[in-house]
Design an enzyme around this catalytic site. Structure first.
Site, PDB file in Angstrom:
ATOM      1  NE  ARG A  15      -2.129  -1.670   3.476  1.00 42.75           N
ATOM      2  CZ  ARG A  15      -2.580  -1.759   4.650  1.00 42.75           C
ATOM      3  NH1 ARG A  15      -3.840  -1.231   5.152  1.00 42.75           N
ATOM      4  NH2 ARG A  15      -1.762  -2.529   5.789  1.00 42.75           N
ATOM      5  CE  LYS A  75       0.658  -2.190   9.275  1.00 43.11           C
ATOM      6  NZ  LYS A  75      -0.654  -2.321  10.237  1.00 43.11           N
ATOM      7  CE1 TYR A  94      -5.520   2.771   9.889  1.00 46.43           C
ATOM      8  CE2 TYR A  94      -4.384   2.321   8.004  1.00 46.43           C
ATOM      9  CZ  TYR A  94      -5.576   2.724   8.587  1.00 46.43           C
ATOM     10  OH  TYR A  94      -6.885   2.529   7.675  1.00 46.43           O
ATOM     11  CG  HIS A  96      -2.704  -0.485  14.731  1.00 45.18           C
ATOM     12  ND1 HIS A  96      -3.716  -0.413  14.997  1.00 45.18           N
ATOM     13  CD2 HIS A  96      -2.317  -0.326  13.634  1.00 45.18           C
ATOM     14  CE1 HIS A  96      -4.569  -0.351  13.812  1.00 45.18           C
ATOM     15  NE2 HIS A  96      -3.574  -0.327  12.852  1.00 45.18           N
ATOM     16  CD  GLU A 118      -3.874   3.508  15.034  1.00 46.38           C
ATOM     17  OE1 GLU A 118      -3.146   3.434  15.832  1.00 46.38           O
ATOM     18  OE2 GLU A 118      -3.608   3.740  13.903  1.00 46.38           O
ATOM     19  CG  ASP A 270      -2.923  -4.192  12.535  1.00 50.07           C
ATOM     20  OD1 ASP A 270      -1.672  -4.540  12.514  1.00 50.07           O
ATOM     21  OD2 ASP A 270      -3.385  -3.808  11.588  1.00 50.07           O
TER      22      ASP A 270
END
Length: 371
Positions: A15, A75, A94, A96, A118, A270
């Site tokens: 991605r 990520k 993101y 996490h 997120e 995640d």
């Protein structure tokens, strides 16, 4: 503002933080965009597409980290990337953090401004920047689970939808949110025997109305959960507590009650996973077996369908990226409390309460960072 986007270096992650179309929008707003060479190869967009959109192609990620005021990724930054972050630099991706103390410590040490997709909210209390990836992951969880059920992959050798005269597989979906709903759509569409478990009567009512006879609903207490897991051929874990570690709902003891060759797909990995026996895997080695139960715990599931995922993600992340670039991060967050909810680490402080609580770290409210 100088905005940079780099190639993702996590295992089999294709991605992209910014598509060429997103670059066009940023450039139209007067910003300079730096793109690492090959950044869009995984979505079928070469360097020429980024040049045509107005980006400057840069040879290395290190140069982008050194020059850009904001880094837009997908990520969480890997250790080599975290080492390149600098004080005051904006990281928009993101994160996490709750199950990842090492990353959190590195981000604190960097004194960067770290905004996590997120935990950005919307007026209805939803998580709009997480939703499209939850939709993708929910749908993929059934594809992945169906493959893992095949005998060659360690599964029971059960076809999800069965055939005339042979019963379909039993699928238990834990959590009736975005992941669970999309997983149920796919599983029911393939003809599986679907049960969705959730603790919210409102969610169960909504799911019951939508699916009618195509899927069953069940209140998620300990007894019902244990029974559903024991009966299932495939269990999907789709439980989310925003920003916090996922609860361990399926225990190691429950595995002993399951059918040998049954499959667990942990979409919550995640955030640490909702199965006690879960550990993060990669697309290169997606599964492992414990007590005869196949575990699929890939931490970046949507990366498998990178083009679909990238465009779905950019649709929701770009408006905020534009506001941050146009106004600066302090003004953008001050004007938008929903974007402010995305601030997880800033200037050496943890600014998201659930992360601070789960990692036993000092907490400073995000609002204090914009005063």
């Amino acid at each position: 503002m100088i905005v940079g986007t780099v190639r993702e270096i996590k295992n089999h992650e294709y991605r992209v933080g910014l598509t060429p179309e997103s670059v066009t929008e940023l450039v139209a707003h007067g910003h300079d965009v730096l793109a690492e060479t090959g950044v869009g190869d995984g979505i079928g967009s070469g360097d020429d597409a980024y040049r045509a959109a107005g980006a400057t192609i840069v040879a290395t990620a290190a140069e982008i980290f050194a020059r850009a005021e904001m880094i837009v990724k997908v990520k969480e930054p890997q250790p080599a990337e975290r080492a390149m972050l600098r004080e005051g630099q904006i990281l928009y991706t993101y994160l996490h953090l709750a199950p990842d103390p090492e990353q959190t410590r590195d981000l604190i040490a960097s004194k960067a401004v770290c905004i996590a997709y997120e935990t950005v909210t919307d007026a209805s209390g939803g998580l709009p920047l997480l939703k499209p990836m939850s939709q993708v992951a929910g749908r993929l969880s059934i594809q992945a689970g169906a493959t893992a059920l095949e005998k060659a992959h360690g599964g029971r050798g059960v076809l999800l939808g069965g055939v005339p005269g042979v019963l379909p597989a039993k699928v238990a979906i834990i959590g009736g949110g975005v992941v669970g709903f999309n997983a149920a759509q796919m599983a029911a569409g393939m003809g599986a025997d679907v049960t969705i478990l959730d603790r919210s009567p409102e969610v169960l009512e909504r799911l019951g109305i939508y699916f009618e006879a195509r899927a069953k609903t069940r209140f998620s207490n300990r007894a019902n959960l244990a029974a559903a897991v024991a009966e299932a051929d495939l269990v999907i874990g789709g439980v989310l507590i925003p920003g916090a570690a996922a609860p361990k709902l399926v225990t190691a003891d429950m595995l002993k009650t399951m059918k040998k060759g049954a499959v667990l797909v942990d979409v919550a990995i995640d955030q640490g996973g909702c199965f006690e026996t879960s550990r993060a895997t990669t697309h290169a080695e997606p599964t492992y077996i414990i007590d005869g139960i196949v575990h699929y715990c890939v931490a970046n599931m949507p990366g498998a369908v990178a083009r679909t995922s990238t465009y779905a993600l950019n649709n929701v992340t770009l408006p905020h990226a534009l506001r941050i670039a146009d106004l600066g991060w302090k003004a953008a967050l001050a004007r938008d409390p929903h974007l402010l909810a995305g601030l997880n680490v800033c200037n050496g402080h943890v600014t998201y309460e659930a992360v601070a609580r789960d990692l036993d770290l000092p907490y400073v409210p995000a609002a204090d960072m914009i005063r």
